[in-house]
Design a protein around this motif. Structure first.
Motif, PDB file in Angstrom:
ATOM      1  N   LEU A  68       0.821  -1.214   0.000  1.00  0.00           N
ATOM      2  CA  LEU A  68       0.000   0.000   0.000  1.00  0.00           C
ATOM      3  C   LEU A  68       0.853   1.261   0.000  1.00  0.00           C
ATOM      4  O   LEU A  68       0.474   2.273  -0.614  1.00  0.00           O
ATOM      5  CB  LEU A  68      -0.933   0.000   1.212  1.00  0.00           C
ATOM      6  N   ARG A  71       1.877   1.841  -3.536  1.00  0.00           N
ATOM      7  CA  ARG A  71       0.770   2.153  -4.440  1.00  0.00           C
ATOM      8  C   ARG A  71       0.099   3.493  -4.115  1.00  0.00           C
ATOM      9  O   ARG A  71      -0.255   4.260  -5.011  1.00  0.00           O
ATOM     10  CB  ARG A  71      -0.279   1.035  -4.378  1.00  0.00           C
ATOM     11  N   LEU A  72      -0.063   3.782  -2.815  1.00  0.00           N
ATOM     12  CA  LEU A  72      -0.822   4.964  -2.409  1.00  0.00           C
ATOM     13  C   LEU A  72       0.040   6.121  -1.935  1.00  0.00           C
ATOM     14  O   LEU A  72      -0.380   7.275  -2.038  1.00  0.00           O
ATOM     15  CB  LEU A  72      -1.798   4.578  -1.286  1.00  0.00           C
ATOM     16  N   LEU A  77      -2.337   6.843   2.406  1.00  0.00           N
ATOM     17  CA  LEU A  77      -2.442   5.693   3.300  1.00  0.00           C
ATOM     18  C   LEU A  77      -2.751   6.139   4.723  1.00  0.00           C
ATOM     19  O   LEU A  77      -3.560   5.516   5.418  1.00  0.00           O
ATOM     20  CB  LEU A  77      -1.148   4.877   3.273  1.00  0.00           C
ATOM     21  N   SER A  81      -6.195   4.938   6.571  1.00  0.00           N
ATOM     22  CA  SER A  81      -6.068   4.135   7.786  1.00  0.00           C
ATOM     23  C   SER A  81      -6.642   4.880   8.989  1.00  0.00           C
ATOM     24  O   SER A  81      -7.219   4.256   9.895  1.00  0.00           O
ATOM     25  CB  SER A  81      -4.600   3.749   8.034  1.00  0.00           C
ATOM     26  N   CYS A 114      -0.758   0.165   9.399  1.00  0.00           N
ATOM     27  CA  CYS A 114      -0.716   1.055   8.229  1.00  0.00           C
ATOM     28  C   CYS A 114      -0.406   2.490   8.641  1.00  0.00           C
ATOM     29  O   CYS A 114       0.463   3.146   8.045  1.00  0.00           O
ATOM     30  CB  CYS A 114      -2.043   1.003   7.483  1.00  0.00           C
TER      31      CYS A 114
END
Length: 424
Positions: A68, A71-72, A77, A81, A114
């Motif tokens: 993540l 990707r983010l 993130l 989260s 996260c």
């Protein structure tokens, strides 16, 4: 220069909001464990399993967090989260039975993993972009968030014991903290090493075999240092009061002072630790601090008595305060994979440490259990000698003394530095 200073303060305040958010959210629902226990009619073992499931969720989230992050990015993130962690409070309020509550707790642990990685990536990027040490103060706001949650829980309980009312008020506070964080989080969390790595990857490279990528030797040493550092922190929080009561024979009203002394010293040290890091370097701070914690606690165990014990506990709080912030910064410099792995090992230490100390105490005595805590702190000092530490104006580890300008800086514009900020 005034604009540069304002940008730094805005980003620092926003990222501090994330740290405060996490400390507040976790302490909020943990503070209501008695209410959850009563509502669901749980045994002590079931309550312990609930806490363990949360920790396991955070520990095993490493592969997901690493994916993540790539990707983010840390900004998105962190936002997602944080929203999930707010929903956890709602889930705990309406959970109809124990299995559903376990699932919510596991989900909470994953979301904690996260946000933990995302906010530390933001903190490390802040240090790189502005060449200012800031991570220790950010970690101090985590403790401040926990304190705020405890005060809110105490205040709400004075008027009502209803869980939904408490968690609704807590959700409002979380929403305000998230709004604060959204005003100034960094949009580009890549460190200098990330940018250099991307530049290298743009060049023609020989094809590599696909498969599991093992962590580097430095990352392994950082993971070990984080494990033993968090074992020291967690064990002191869980066993200090019992040690004072059962071993030192302190009066009942003095037993809680153990965790109070450790906590106060940690918060106070983290407020000043960024200045120490700038002056002495992260490596020296970790080595000397963890050694102080180990030696101070060992001498307290040998001396006995309430006052020597409290002084030893104070040495632990002072010594380990900057350990985890410094390791997080060093891990972030290695990339998001290293940061996620080191964060997972830290959660493992917090989860397993107190239990291991309990096993040692059960098989021998609590004195030997606390001696293992002192040894853990000494191991951190040993691991720290094998880590290449970043330097942001300090004397220790000149590897990052000349870093490239952060992404987004104009070609003819110099990267912001500490001297410029001080002149402003």
């Amino acid at each position: 220069m005034l604009r540069l200073r304002d940008d730094y303060r805005r980003a620092q305040l926003a990222i501090a909001g994330l740290f405060c958010f996490l400390g507040f959210q976790y302490a909020t629902w943990v503070s209501r464990l008695p209410a959850l226990k009563s509502r669901l009619d749980l045994s002590e073992a079931e309550l312990g399993l609930l806490l363990m499931v949360c920790g396991v969720g955070a520990a095993v989230s490493f592969p997901l967090v690493a994916a993540l992050m790539k990707r983010l990015g840390s900004r998105l993130l962190a936002t997602l989260s944080a929203i999930c962690l707010g929903l956890v409070l709602l889930g705990l309020t309406v959970a109809p039975n124990y299995p559903v509550t376990l699932a919510v707790a596991c989900f909470d642990g994953i979301a904690v993993g996260c946000l933990n990685v995302a906010m530390n990536a933001q903190g490390a990027a802040l240090e790189v972009r502005y060449r200012r040490t800031a991570m220790s103060r950010l970690h101090a706001t985590f403790s401040a968030g926990s304190l705020l949650a405890a005060l809110l829980a105490s205040g709400v309980n004075a008027f009502t014991t209803t869980l939904s009312v408490h968690f609704a008020l807590a959700a409002v506070v979380l929403l305000l903290l998230l709004g604060l964080a959204r005003t100034g989080m960094l949009t580009d969390d890549r460190t200098a090493e990330d940018a250099a790595r991307e530049t290298t990857e743009q060049q023609p490279q020989p094809k590599k075999k696909r498969g599991l990528t093992l962590p580097s030797r430095v990352t392994v040493w950082m993971g070990l240092a984080m494990v033993f550092g968090t074992v020291t922190e967690g064990a002191m929080n869980d066993w200090s009061a019992l040690y004072l009561k059962d071993v030192v024979n302190a009066a009942p009203e003095l037993a809680p002072l153990g965790i109070a002394v450790v906590s106060v010293m940690m918060v106070a040290a983290r407020i000043f630790a960024d200045g120490w890091r700038t002056r002495f370097g992260d490596g020296r701070i970790v080595r000397i601090g963890s050694l102080l914690a180990g030696v101070g606690l060992a001498l307290a165990l040998l001396a006995g008595g309430v006052v020597p014990t409290l002084l030893g506990f104070a040495c632990v709080g002072l010594g380990v305060a900057a350990v985890t912030p410094c390791i997080y910064v060093a891990a972030a410099r290695q990339g998001s994979d290293a940061l996620a792995l080191v964060a997972a090992t830290g959660t493992t230490g917090l989860l397993a440490g107190p239990a291991v100390i309990g096993f040692i105490a059960d098989s021998s005595s609590l004195v030997w259990g606390m001696a293992a805590v002192a040894a853990s702190a000494a191991v951190v000092s040993l691991c720290a000698t094998r880590i290449t530490w970043p330097a942001l104006g300090g004397k220790d580890g000149a590897r990052h003394d000349a870093e490239p300008a952060p992404t987004g800086t104009a070609p003819n514009e110099a990267a912001p530095n500490e001297a410029a900020l001080r002149e402003a």
